[in-house]
Design an enzyme around this catalytic site. Structure first.
Site, PDB file in Angstrom:
ATOM      1  N   GLY A 129      -0.875   0.997   3.803  1.00 19.69           N
ATOM      2  CA  GLY A 129      -1.771   1.987   3.225  1.00 19.69           C
ATOM      3  C   GLY A 129      -3.137   1.417   2.862  1.00 19.69           C
ATOM      4  O   GLY A 129      -3.831   1.966   2.023  1.00 19.69           O
ATOM      5  N   GLU A 134      -5.101  -9.655  13.126  1.00 20.43           N
ATOM      6  CA  GLU A 134      -5.107  -8.798  14.321  1.00 20.43           C
ATOM      7  C   GLU A 134      -6.532  -8.612  14.819  1.00 20.43           C
ATOM      8  O   GLU A 134      -7.485  -8.677  14.038  1.00 20.43           O
ATOM      9  CB  GLU A 134      -4.571  -7.388  13.984  1.00 20.43           C
ATOM     10  CG  GLU A 134      -3.099  -7.307  13.798  1.00 20.43           C
ATOM     11  CD  GLU A 134      -2.626  -5.898  13.432  1.00 20.43           C
ATOM     12  OE1 GLU A 134      -3.452  -5.030  13.100  1.00 20.43           O
ATOM     13  OE2 GLU A 134      -1.407  -5.693  13.492  1.00 20.43           O
ATOM     14  N   GLU A 180       2.720   0.847  11.497  1.00 20.12           N
ATOM     15  CA  GLU A 180       3.709   0.748  10.423  1.00 20.12           C
ATOM     16  C   GLU A 180       4.808   1.762  10.664  1.00 20.12           C
ATOM     17  O   GLU A 180       4.606   2.736  11.370  1.00 20.12           O
ATOM     18  CB  GLU A 180       3.069   1.092   9.056  1.00 20.12           C
ATOM     19  CG  GLU A 180       2.097   0.057   8.543  1.00 20.12           C
ATOM     20  CD  GLU A 180       1.415   0.462   7.230  1.00 20.12           C
ATOM     21  OE1 GLU A 180       1.914   1.347   6.524  1.00 20.12           O
ATOM     22  OE2 GLU A 180       0.372  -0.128   6.929  1.00 20.12           O
ATOM     23  N   ARG A 200      10.856   7.280   5.234  1.00 22.15           N
ATOM     24  CA  ARG A 200      11.009   8.356   4.244  1.00 22.15           C
ATOM     25  C   ARG A 200      10.542   9.675   4.852  1.00 22.15           C
ATOM     26  O   ARG A 200       9.952   9.688   5.934  1.00 22.15           O
ATOM     27  CB  ARG A 200      10.131   8.058   3.019  1.00 22.15           C
ATOM     28  CG  ARG A 200       8.664   7.964   3.400  1.00 22.15           C
ATOM     29  CD  ARG A 200       7.683   7.994   2.249  1.00 22.15           C
ATOM     30  NE  ARG A 200       6.326   8.172   2.722  1.00 22.15           N
ATOM     31  CZ  ARG A 200       5.517   7.200   3.135  1.00 22.15           C
ATOM     32  NH1 ARG A 200       5.933   5.935   3.137  1.00 22.15           N
ATOM     33  NH2 ARG A 200       4.307   7.464   3.570  1.00 22.15           N
TER      34      ARG A 200
HETATM   35  C1  MV4 Z   1      -6.218  -1.482  11.478  1.00 20.71           C
HETATM   36  C2  MV4 Z   1      -7.452  -0.885  11.815  1.00 20.71           C
HETATM   37  C3  MV4 Z   1      -8.130  -1.411  12.905  1.00 20.71           C
HETATM   38  N1  MV4 Z   1      -7.632  -2.456  13.595  1.00 20.71           N
HETATM   39  N2  MV4 Z   1      -5.760  -2.526  12.214  1.00 20.71           N
HETATM   40  C4  MV4 Z   1      -5.387   1.142   7.552  1.00 20.71           C
HETATM   41  C5  MV4 Z   1      -4.152   1.285   6.744  1.00 20.71           C
HETATM   42  C6  MV4 Z   1      -3.142   0.393   7.355  1.00 20.71           C
HETATM   43  N3  MV4 Z   1      -2.011   1.176   7.719  1.00 20.71           N
HETATM   44  C7  MV4 Z   1      -3.786  -0.209   8.554  1.00 20.71           C
HETATM   45  N4  MV4 Z   1      -5.112   0.335   8.658  1.00 20.71           N
HETATM   46  C8  MV4 Z   1      -5.917  -0.017   9.684  1.00 20.71           C
HETATM   47  N5  MV4 Z   1      -5.475  -1.035  10.458  1.00 20.71           N
HETATM   48  C9  MV4 Z   1      -6.465  -2.990  13.225  1.00 20.71           C
HETATM   49  N6  MV4 Z   1      -6.010  -4.034  13.924  1.00 20.71           N
HETATM   50  C10 MV4 Z   1      -7.904   0.177  11.042  1.00 20.71           C
HETATM   51  C11 MV4 Z   1      -7.153   0.614   9.961  1.00 20.71           C
HETATM   52  C12 MV4 Z   1      -7.732   1.695   9.213  1.00 20.71           C
HETATM   53  C13 MV4 Z   1      -7.219   2.992   9.261  1.00 20.71           C
HETATM   54  C14 MV4 Z   1      -6.082   3.302   9.987  1.00 20.71           C
HETATM   55  C15 MV4 Z   1      -5.583   4.577  10.016  1.00 20.71           C
HETATM   56  C16 MV4 Z   1      -6.227   5.588   9.301  1.00 20.71           C
HETATM   57  C17 MV4 Z   1      -7.342   5.311   8.560  1.00 20.71           C
HETATM   58  C18 MV4 Z   1      -7.853   4.016   8.526  1.00 20.71           C
HETATM   59  C19 MV4 Z   1      -8.984   3.736   7.773  1.00 20.71           C
HETATM   60  C20 MV4 Z   1      -9.478   2.466   7.735  1.00 20.71           C
HETATM   61  C21 MV4 Z   1      -8.847   1.449   8.438  1.00 20.71           C
END
Ligand code: MV4
Length: 447
Positions: free
Chosen positions: A164, A200, A288, A292
């Site tokens: 999150g 990553e 992820e 739930r």
């Molecule tokens: C990322 C990403 C870009 N590249 N991983 C945000 C919450 C967590 N679940 C992982 N997230 C992200 N991981 C990589 N390798 C961008 C996000 C991210 C994001 C992801 C989904 C919805 C909104 C977001 C807002 C900011 C960053």
């Protein structure tokens, strides 16, 4: 089938679970804190037990108090809803030890998906696409820098205990590495008591797409297509829709099959969600898994005609699923109505609802626990209603959503309704072409 289910939650989801239990002929036990004495879940359940003071740690998060309530009332199962103890491995294990069915994942499954680096490795082994990066945790800052140099910036470091958005840092160039590493480590250690980090490649301008799955006790898993949750602010989802405007039938099939493979790899039973990032080339990557029921589950219900709470209860009781995958024939969207002031940084706005009128009509569903005269306590999350609209096309859904939002009257507190009305008129939102960064440059000042 279960005779009596204790609902270890509050608010709209407690009510949502009670409704399905009623239809299934299952008795319900509500638990409540002293702040929730006048809540509808207390009134609509067959029995109710006060389990402590307003502060969550001593009530909705108190495992001994909840287990005692289940023992005293003779509940044979516990539904944890979302949040609170829904992904708490210790609680799942204690329920099992007491012979109470936990309607959710096993302790082992929660642990395997709760540690994000482990979850990623598990999914990779199962053949689910993952974002290129470190193999497990980083041993040192030097290892991180060297890997980032090989892959190319930007990269992202993430707390393995996070999720999150907590304990994450985007790194644009090597000079930022050391500070980002130290900050993420400190933040993760303080927040989770685990400072393990992994790295990553940073996926720029992605969409957040999640696949709903249901697994039974016999190894069968089916998917109920996707939800697009790209409209978020600071990792808080505000609008979700299905089907996604950017997912083709072929991509849906591929992501659905990947989600099923992932769930089967951990012998998953129950309702779950596999979250993916989809990049601008339409490539998807595991992010992820949520073990739930989720806030946004109703949009899937509206397009598939499944009652997901009923499915959860049935598979928990050992009923096999048909194992068919579903492709939506309708469109649905959910707007989260929060007691927050969107014109002032979404500042919480608890207090008494003086006047309330909920929208209705064709294709409109409201999941909510509030009523006129209800006082929203300041202790819990600020979501007070979910407005869920369905229709024959995305355009019809947006038109109907705007109509329903305009019909919604809540006086006495600030809500996110004005934001949603403006969003429904936004050309970029209406085009369906936006990314998770959409709200970063949204003008909230003119609501
Ligand atoms: C990322 C990403 C870009 N590249 N991983 C945000 C919450 C967590 N679940 C992982 N997230 C992200 N991981 C990589 N390798 C961008 C996000 C991210 C994001 C992801 C989904 C919805 C909104 C977001 C807002 C900011 C960053």
């Amino acid at each position: 089938m279960f005779k009596k289910i204790l609902i270890a939650n509050r608010g709209e989801i407690a009510l949502r679970i009670i409704r399905t239990c009623r239809e299934m002929g299952i008795k319900t036990v509500a638990i409540y804190s002293t702040a929730d004495r006048d809540s509808l879940h207390v009134r609509f359940a067959d029995e109710a037990v006060c389990i402590g003071p307003p502060v969550s740690k001593q009530s909705y998060l108190s495992i001994p108090n909840i287990i005692s309530a289940a023992e005293v009332t003779g509940a044979d199962a516990i539904h944890p809803g979302y949040g609170f103890l829904s992904e708490n491995a210790e609680f799942s294990q204690i329920c099992a030890d007491y012979g109470i069915k936990f309607i959710g994942a096993t302790a082992e499954q929660i642990n395997s998906m709760g540690d994000k680096a482990t979850a990623k490795a598990t999914m990779k082994t199962a053949g689910v696409p993952v974002i290129p990066g470190s193999d497990g945790l980083l041993e040192s800052i030097e290892e991180g820098k060297s890997l980032a140099a090989d892959m190319g910036y930007p990269v992202i470091i993430k707390a393995t205990a996070g999720g999150g958005g907590r304990g994450m840092r985007i790194i644009k160039e090597e000079s930022e590495f050391e500070k980002a590493w130290n900050d993420a480590r400190t933040e993760a250690g303080a927040a989770f008591g685990n400072d393990g980090l992994y790295l990553e490649k940073f996926v720029e301008e992605p969409r957040h797409i999640e696949i709903q799955i249901v697994g039974d006790q016999y190894g069968k898993v089916c998917h109920l297509s996707e939800r697009d949750c790209s409209i978020q602010r600071r990792h808080q989802k505000l609008v979700e829709e299905t089907p996604s405007p950017i997912i083709s039938p072929e991509l849906r099939e591929q992501m659905g099959e990947a989600a099923i493979k992932g769930a089967q790899a951990i012998g998953y039973e129950g309702a779950g969600t596999i979250e993916f990032l989809v990049d601008k080339h339409g490539k998807f990557y595991f992010m992820e898994m949520n073990t739930r029921i989720q806030v946004e589950h109703p949009i899937t219900e509206e397009v598939t005609d499944f009652d997901l709470i009923k499915e959860q209860i049935k598979v928990a009781a050992g009923v096999p699923i048909s194992g068919r995958n579903y492709t939506p024939k309708l469109y649905a969207m959910e707007c989260r109505i929060n007691a927050e002031d969107p014109a002032n940084g979404f500042r919480p706005s608890p207090g008494k609802i003086s006047v309330l009128h909920m929208p209705g009509g064709h294709g409109v569903r409201v999941d909510s626990h509030v009523y006129a005269g209800y006082t929203i306590p300041p202790n819990y999350d600020s979501m007070i209603a979910k407005l869920i609209v369905s229709g024959q096309s995305r355009e019809e859904v947006i038109t109907r959503m705007k109509r329903a939002l305009q019909e919604f009257v809540i006086e006495g507190i600030k809500t996110t309704i004005p934001f949603h009305i403006k969003l429904m008129d936004d050309p970029r939102f209406r085009s369906g072409q936006f990314t998770t960064r959409f709200l970063e440059d949204f003008d909230f000042s003119t609501l």
